[in-house]
Design a protein around this motif. Sequence first.
Motif, PDB file in Angstrom:
ATOM      1  N   TYR A  32     -17.695  12.308  -1.841  1.00 56.62           N
ATOM      2  CA  TYR A  32     -19.007  11.970  -2.388  1.00 56.62           C
ATOM      3  C   TYR A  32     -19.118  12.366  -3.857  1.00 56.62           C
ATOM      4  O   TYR A  32     -19.751  11.660  -4.654  1.00 56.62           O
ATOM      5  CB  TYR A  32     -20.089  12.684  -1.569  1.00 56.62           C
ATOM      6  N   PHE A  33     -18.504  13.495  -4.233  1.00 54.58           N
ATOM      7  CA  PHE A  33     -18.642  13.995  -5.599  1.00 54.58           C
ATOM      8  C   PHE A  33     -17.585  13.463  -6.557  1.00 54.58           C
ATOM      9  O   PHE A  33     -17.571  13.852  -7.735  1.00 54.58           O
ATOM     10  CB  PHE A  33     -18.593  15.525  -5.603  1.00 54.58           C
ATOM     11  N   ALA A  34     -16.723  12.564  -6.090  1.00 53.80           N
ATOM     12  CA  ALA A  34     -15.611  12.100  -6.927  1.00 53.80           C
ATOM     13  C   ALA A  34     -16.102  11.493  -8.241  1.00 53.80           C
ATOM     14  O   ALA A  34     -15.565  11.787  -9.313  1.00 53.80           O
ATOM     15  CB  ALA A  34     -14.757  11.103  -6.159  1.00 53.80           C
ATOM     16  N   LYS A  35     -17.123  10.630  -8.174  1.00 50.93           N
ATOM     17  CA  LYS A  35     -17.619   9.986  -9.397  1.00 50.93           C
ATOM     18  C   LYS A  35     -18.221  11.020 -10.354  1.00 50.93           C
ATOM     19  O   LYS A  35     -18.011  10.943 -11.575  1.00 50.93           O
ATOM     20  CB  LYS A  35     -18.654   8.921  -9.073  1.00 50.93           C
ATOM     21  N   GLU A  36     -18.954  11.962  -9.813  1.00 54.60           N
ATOM     22  CA  GLU A  36     -19.583  12.964 -10.661  1.00 54.60           C
ATOM     23  C   GLU A  36     -18.528  13.818 -11.374  1.00 54.60           C
ATOM     24  O   GLU A  36     -18.693  14.168 -12.548  1.00 54.60           O
ATOM     25  CB  GLU A  36     -20.507  13.850  -9.823  1.00 54.60           C
ATOM     26  N   ILE A  37     -17.456  14.125 -10.678  1.00 55.31           N
ATOM     27  CA  ILE A  37     -16.384  14.886 -11.307  1.00 55.31           C
ATOM     28  C   ILE A  37     -15.680  14.041 -12.354  1.00 55.31           C
ATOM     29  O   ILE A  37     -15.304  14.543 -13.428  1.00 55.31           O
ATOM     30  CB  ILE A  37     -15.395  15.403 -10.256  1.00 55.31           C
ATOM     31  N   ASN A  38     -15.518  12.753 -12.088  1.00 54.33           N
ATOM     32  CA  ASN A  38     -14.954  11.858 -13.104  1.00 54.33           C
ATOM     33  C   ASN A  38     -15.817  11.853 -14.361  1.00 54.33           C
ATOM     34  O   ASN A  38     -15.302  11.807 -15.490  1.00 54.33           O
ATOM     35  CB  ASN A  38     -14.832  10.436 -12.553  1.00 54.33           C
ATOM     36  N   ASP A  39     -17.136  11.880 -14.169  1.00 55.32           N
ATOM     37  CA  ASP A  39     -18.049  11.913 -15.316  1.00 55.32           C
ATOM     38  C   ASP A  39     -17.874  13.208 -16.114  1.00 55.32           C
ATOM     39  O   ASP A  39     -17.944  13.196 -17.353  1.00 55.32           O
ATOM     40  CB  ASP A  39     -19.498  11.786 -14.848  1.00 55.32           C
ATOM     41  N   LEU A  40     -17.644  14.323 -15.410  1.00 56.70           N
ATOM     42  CA  LEU A  40     -17.415  15.579 -16.112  1.00 56.70           C
ATOM     43  C   LEU A  40     -16.086  15.542 -16.865  1.00 56.70           C
ATOM     44  O   LEU A  40     -15.980  16.086 -17.980  1.00 56.70           O
ATOM     45  CB  LEU A  40     -17.426  16.750 -15.125  1.00 56.70           C
ATOM     46  N   ASP A  41     -15.081  14.898 -16.274  1.00 57.24           N
ATOM     47  CA  ASP A  41     -13.806  14.715 -16.983  1.00 57.24           C
ATOM     48  C   ASP A  41     -14.036  13.970 -18.298  1.00 57.24           C
ATOM     49  O   ASP A  41     -13.483  14.341 -19.344  1.00 57.24           O
ATOM     50  CB  ASP A  41     -12.821  13.923 -16.122  1.00 57.24           C
ATOM     51  N   SER A  42     -14.841  12.919 -18.238  1.00 53.29           N
ATOM     52  CA  SER A  42     -15.125  12.131 -19.442  1.00 53.29           C
ATOM     53  C   SER A  42     -15.903  12.948 -20.462  1.00 53.29           C
ATOM     54  O   SER A  42     -15.664  12.851 -21.676  1.00 53.29           O
ATOM     55  CB  SER A  42     -15.903  10.864 -19.070  1.00 53.29           C
ATOM     56  N   LEU A  43     -16.839  13.762 -19.974  1.00 50.25           N
ATOM     57  CA  LEU A  43     -17.629  14.600 -20.865  1.00 50.25           C
ATOM     58  C   LEU A  43     -16.746  15.585 -21.628  1.00 50.25           C
ATOM     59  O   LEU A  43     -16.982  15.855 -22.813  1.00 50.25           O
ATOM     60  CB  LEU A  43     -18.693  15.353 -20.057  1.00 50.25           C
TER      61      LEU A  43
END
Length: 232
Positions: A32-43
């Motif tokens: 479930y949190f995969a996308k949110e972690i991807n967003d943090l990677d981008s940040l």
Amino acid sequence: MRLFIFSILLLFISCSAPREQLANKDLASVKYFAKEINDLDSLNKVQPDPEQAILFTGSSSIKLWSTIKEDMAPYTVIQRGFGGSKIEDLAYYLQRIVYPHKFRAIAIFCGTNNITGNGREMSEDSIMHWVANIDRQIRHKFPGTPIFWIAVTPVPSRASVLDKVMIHNGRMAEYCAGRKNTFLINTVPAYLDQEGKAIPRYFIQDMLHQNHDGYRVWADIIKMELGRHLGT
């Protein structure tokens, strides 16, 4: 002989704490949190770390702290909370969240979503297993960096599990006391009234997440403990 020793070393590394969290890869919450972690990677690619920062990570109380920079001043911060994460979710994503950064200390608020009163709680021993896993992963790359665990906050919406919250925080105090540069920030007394109940005025309508007044209380206690161990 050198090849043999190298092979043993690789085997040890593959079985060590930094890889233990991979057992969680198929958990629904981890996915479930995969996308949110991807967003943090981008940040991480566009947002440089401030000098001498405190890295804050954990669950939604960290993510939703919109005034963290102002509240934590003069300390500088890196804010990396995600969703309604549980302790095992943080363990799984720990390296992606923490390893890219340079920081003076790390503050963690997690485990509260493992103690909810919904009948599907993780046992206290299991929670502590993942606490130790997170600790080992951090120490793997940052052996001397101070780690501050923020105590699980009593909240009105989870009054039925206050006893479990207190047990967990007690276990955390013992755990931190036995480790170098590892500290528990005990926020609990500030959130309880004279009857030992969570104070509603520190929370938004859901009686789970803090409002601005609650965050100011949190910040004052956290800064006091940082000051004791780090200075300003």
